[in-house]
Design a protein around this motif. Sequence first.
Motif, PDB file in Angstrom:
ATOM      1  N   HIS A 115       0.831  -1.206   0.000  1.00 59.50           N
ATOM      2  CA  HIS A 115       0.000   0.000   0.000  1.00 59.50           C
ATOM      3  C   HIS A 115       0.871   1.264   0.000  1.00 59.50           C
ATOM      4  O   HIS A 115       0.642   2.199  -0.763  1.00 59.50           O
ATOM      5  CB  HIS A 115      -0.901  -0.034   1.237  1.00 59.50           C
ATOM      6  N   VAL A 116       1.898   1.249   0.857  1.00 57.45           N
ATOM      7  CA  VAL A 116       2.804   2.404   0.943  1.00 57.45           C
ATOM      8  C   VAL A 116       3.474   2.640  -0.412  1.00 57.45           C
ATOM      9  O   VAL A 116       3.557   3.774  -0.899  1.00 57.45           O
ATOM     10  CB  VAL A 116       3.858   2.166   2.051  1.00 57.45           C
ATOM     11  N   ARG A 119       1.182   4.010  -3.171  1.00 55.63           N
ATOM     12  CA  ARG A 119       0.949   5.446  -3.057  1.00 55.63           C
ATOM     13  C   ARG A 119       2.164   6.241  -3.514  1.00 55.63           C
ATOM     14  O   ARG A 119       2.031   7.311  -4.081  1.00 55.63           O
ATOM     15  CB  ARG A 119       0.653   5.791  -1.596  1.00 55.63           C
ATOM     16  N   ASP A 120       3.351   5.721  -3.156  1.00 54.71           N
ATOM     17  CA  ASP A 120       4.582   6.433  -3.505  1.00 54.71           C
ATOM     18  C   ASP A 120       5.673   5.409  -3.797  1.00 54.71           C
ATOM     19  O   ASP A 120       6.373   4.966  -2.890  1.00 54.71           O
ATOM     20  CB  ASP A 120       5.003   7.345  -2.347  1.00 54.71           C
ATOM     21  N   PRO A 121       5.823   5.064  -5.083  1.00 52.04           N
ATOM     22  CA  PRO A 121       6.799   4.028  -5.444  1.00 52.04           C
ATOM     23  C   PRO A 121       8.227   4.406  -5.046  1.00 52.04           C
ATOM     24  O   PRO A 121       9.077   3.533  -4.950  1.00 52.04           O
ATOM     25  CB  PRO A 121       6.679   3.934  -6.962  1.00 52.04           C
ATOM     26  N   HIS A 122       8.485   5.679  -4.822  1.00 50.24           N
ATOM     27  CA  HIS A 122       9.836   6.099  -4.441  1.00 50.24           C
ATOM     28  C   HIS A 122       9.870   6.601  -3.001  1.00 50.24           C
ATOM     29  O   HIS A 122      10.700   7.438  -2.648  1.00 50.24           O
ATOM     30  CB  HIS A 122      10.345   7.176  -5.405  1.00 50.24           C
ATOM     31  N   ALA A 127       9.421   7.909   5.183  1.00 49.03           N
ATOM     32  CA  ALA A 127       8.019   7.711   4.787  1.00 49.03           C
ATOM     33  C   ALA A 127       7.626   6.242   4.952  1.00 49.03           C
ATOM     34  O   ALA A 127       6.485   5.926   5.340  1.00 49.03           O
ATOM     35  CB  ALA A 127       7.823   8.159   3.344  1.00 49.03           C
ATOM     36  N   ILE A 128       8.557   5.356   4.676  1.00 47.73           N
ATOM     37  CA  ILE A 128       8.265   3.926   4.818  1.00 47.73           C
ATOM     38  C   ILE A 128       8.081   3.568   6.297  1.00 47.73           C
ATOM     39  O   ILE A 128       7.153   2.850   6.670  1.00 47.73           O
ATOM     40  CB  ILE A 128       9.372   3.090   4.146  1.00 47.73           C
ATOM     41  N   LYS A 129       8.938   4.123   7.143  1.00 43.81           N
ATOM     42  CA  LYS A 129       8.767   3.865   8.584  1.00 43.81           C
ATOM     43  C   LYS A 129       7.406   4.373   9.062  1.00 43.81           C
ATOM     44  O   LYS A 129       6.713   3.693   9.810  1.00 43.81           O
ATOM     45  CB  LYS A 129       9.879   4.571   9.377  1.00 43.81           C
ATOM     46  N   ARG A 130       7.051   5.570   8.621  1.00 47.79           N
ATOM     47  CA  ARG A 130       5.745   6.097   9.024  1.00 47.79           C
ATOM     48  C   ARG A 130       4.624   5.216   8.482  1.00 47.79           C
ATOM     49  O   ARG A 130       3.625   4.961   9.151  1.00 47.79           O
ATOM     50  CB  ARG A 130       5.541   7.535   8.509  1.00 47.79           C
ATOM     51  N   GLY A 131       4.814   4.761   7.262  1.00 55.12           N
ATOM     52  CA  GLY A 131       3.787   3.939   6.635  1.00 55.12           C
ATOM     53  C   GLY A 131       3.583   2.606   7.332  1.00 55.12           C
ATOM     54  O   GLY A 131       2.496   2.022   7.276  1.00 55.12           O
ATOM     55  N   LEU A 132       4.634   2.115   7.998  1.00 51.71           N
ATOM     56  CA  LEU A 132       4.543   0.810   8.683  1.00 51.71           C
ATOM     57  C   LEU A 132       4.292   0.979  10.184  1.00 51.71           C
ATOM     58  O   LEU A 132       4.287  -0.009  10.925  1.00 51.71           O
ATOM     59  CB  LEU A 132       5.829   0.002   8.461  1.00 51.71           C
ATOM     60  N   GLU A 133       4.060   2.204  10.604  1.00 52.17           N
ATOM     61  CA  GLU A 133       3.944   2.482  12.039  1.00 52.17           C
ATOM     62  C   GLU A 133       2.824   1.690  12.708  1.00 52.17           C
ATOM     63  O   GLU A 133       2.927   1.303  13.870  1.00 52.17           O
ATOM     64  CB  GLU A 133       3.702   3.982  12.246  1.00 52.17           C
TER      65      GLU A 133
END
Lengths: 161, 768
Positions: A115-116, A119-122, A127-133
């Motif tokens: 999902h992360v 939304r943003d392939p790069h 951002a990835i850490k926030r996305g997996l929070e």
Amino acid sequence: MSLLREIRFTLNGVARQVSVPVTMTALAMLRDVLHLTGTKYGCGEGECGACTILVDGRSVNSCVMFAVDCDGRQVTTIEGIAADAQWQPLRESLVEHGGVQCGFCTPGMVVQASHVLSRDPHADRQAIKRGLEGNLCRCTGYKKIVDAVVAVADAGGKVAP
Amino acid sequence: MSPVTVARQSLIGRRIPKLDAPEKASGQTRYIQDIDLPGQLHAKILRSSRLHARILSIDTAKAAALPGVHCVITAADVPEQRPIGVNKDQLPLKTDRVRSYRDEIAAVAAESPEIAEAALGLIEVTYEDLPPLVDPRLSKQPGAPILHDRAADNVAMTFTYQNGDVAEGEAESDFVVEDEFSLHYVTHCCMGVSGVIAEFEPSGNLTLYSNTQVPFLHKREFAELLGIDPGRIRIIQPPIGGGFGSKLDIYPFEPICIFLAKKTGRPVKLVFSREEEFLASPTRQPVILRLRSGARKDGTLTFRTVRTLHDNGAYTSWGATTPFVMMQTFSSLYRVPHCDYFTEAVYTNNPYAGSFRGYGNLQATFAVEQHMDKLAALVGMDPLDFRLKNAQEPGEVTPQGMHFKSCGFKDCLTIAARRSDYADKRRQYEAERRQPGTVKRGIGIASMLHVGGGAKIYPSDGCGTILKLDDFAHVTLITGASEIGQGSETVLAQLVCEELGVPLDAVTVVNNDTDITPWDVGVHASRTTFIAGNSAIGAARKAREKILLAAAKVTNLAAEQLDLRQGAIVRSEDGQLLMPLAKMLRSLHFSDKAELVITSHYYEPPSQHQDKEFKGDVSAAYAWATQVVELEVDTATGIVRLDKVTAAHDVGRVLNRLGIEGQIEGGIVMGQGYALTEDLLVEEGVCRNPNFRDYKLVTAPEIPEMDISFVETQDGEGPQGAKGVGEAPAICMAAAVANAIENATGVRITSLPFTPERVYRALRAIED
């Protein structure tokens, strides 16, 4: 027995029609009615992310969603992600980077990471850490999971369709 | 044409992905929650709604009458039940008295979990309250309620250890420090909740699908509990959603599920909710610890006196026995000539503690390593130099009898300090304390000693292996060792590949069925790589010898001139390919007396049972580590942010770099949670935060940068030189964080966890 309702939705690309109690969670429907056990029960109140699924492209904790609310929607579970070649690099990256230990949180992590990256392939590391929070892991200390997703993001998120 | 040559390839030290990771990453792994047997019923347990009470009556009639309910049981229905636990001080179903809120009173087996749950609500229990006992400091006071007739003083367990004469040590001391440390409740929070499925066959044999970490010990315990032959119990371990020590003891839900299966004649599945997991699974041992330590002016340690009070809770599980490990840290992490240790575990109406990664060592290290900093300051030495002066060295035999054959402690200290720039930063941050601004930086160091070569606690510390070679050169490794996510199956396969020169995908590991696998004492004490690894190597070497002897006959070379590489038999000196291994095995397979099933065991590692004074070389090897923590303290809010952890671990030898990094990173973050965020709030015996909203696990954005170094001391007894590492990385964290907070702020906090409120209060000297 509580009131049953018939719902139709698309599950991992396949049209489904099921009859579910109105009190049933989407998680219970997936696991107990449709026998898709890749989606895990971790807490039952939307705090751990083990039950993460995608509903119309949004990531949702299926334990706090009613099954009947799947009606008319596109639902994707880990089984759908696992069968989808575009997410093969993500799954392989988790394996190669050592992001899997006991593995109980892994299906939810994979769905959320997809999902992360959708939304943003790069997406960058932060951002990835926030996305997996919202996805808890007790084994790995997260670093290798984050590394695995960062590696896929660096490579452009997903392979071309 | 020149002959084909084959190079020797080693998997040791490489980054090998876990063998079961692909199926886990695609959601195909079936944990106990995912298994359903035909005809299966679902069980739920009714727990006490009172803290401490006499049970006057239990009426199950309405519950039993609910459609879909197959069976309701109370203690009266299972007169055969026997006490369980370390002290055998509780019955699975309580008879006439409850002693904690989690106490099991009745259980239901029904067509669905929902019906079982509904039935619980129909069971009527009347109680007569008894006076509660929730403060362990009051357990031995005159007039305190007595919780168990067998312990009239409420003392569940005591431990005494002494070496030297602490009075003499104190007389020799130029500096003495004393503090009380208070260690809180935390719990394992395995992502997969507890569960069990019990099924009786028509023959009366019991099959148990269980998450246990000690299947062979539990077979025996269940047999005693049921009054049947252990040979009639088969334990199958599905993949486990996290262990960390939580599954080392039998807890009441397991026998209760078995009783229900027996009564109903149907398979019965019992799975906890997350709330139940918080309320009814074990905790880490909470400890009140008073430590008195001394040193001479020259920086030599003189003595340690330790008095600890353990809240045993209502019943006794492994938490009460953590002094076994704690005393090792007091007596033997550093050279201390005089040590006096006494622990008492006392009954209360609180939750009870089990075993949890580190097994008391987090608590002991928290105290010892804070005192090392305090004494260093009094002596006027840099804390690193003070530690180096007192650190153990290879060859040392401590007064407790631990023999450090391999010991990389000083290397761990110097490497972690150098890579973190500890000495300079410590001085810099101390100097910066008085500068303006509310955010202060700090750096702290802590080290640990832990068993790394098994632990001779049980009569045997062994593990068996069966190794099967098929006619296509495929190897099946059947091991007693349990896989709980830590990666033992991958490491064991690597060790077999190393001996037999086969690729990793030629090895299948079978490790989850007591009817098939040989005996093992269980996955605990960081022992699996060491013990099961040596056992696997033993079997593989026997196979290798057999193959090379057979090949020698065919090739007219001596066995010593031959090697196994990349699935082939080759000449050692130049790697010349002689024949594929599969061809050799096929010819052996169809010859007489091929015997391509090989067994081996590692009974016993060269360690000793401790004597009655707890002296003896309890492990065949010891692991060492130093961790340096860098953090920021916001003095306006009390919020502590962890920036970096620099870790150096003496692991003997790295076998699987990916796996060992994963163990260390996971341990560091678990230690971070213990230090900063996790706090199981038990108030008046009630757990107030049995959920992930209020019990705060560390999340991905909060992890520190991690710099990990390995000190490879090549332990002489270890498999390929390796030592155990599973528990080590969690142990130092709280102590290092405490020392870093002191470096940042000048304030030393001796109670965990370092929540913003506690730090804020401490900074303002209004600590509660």
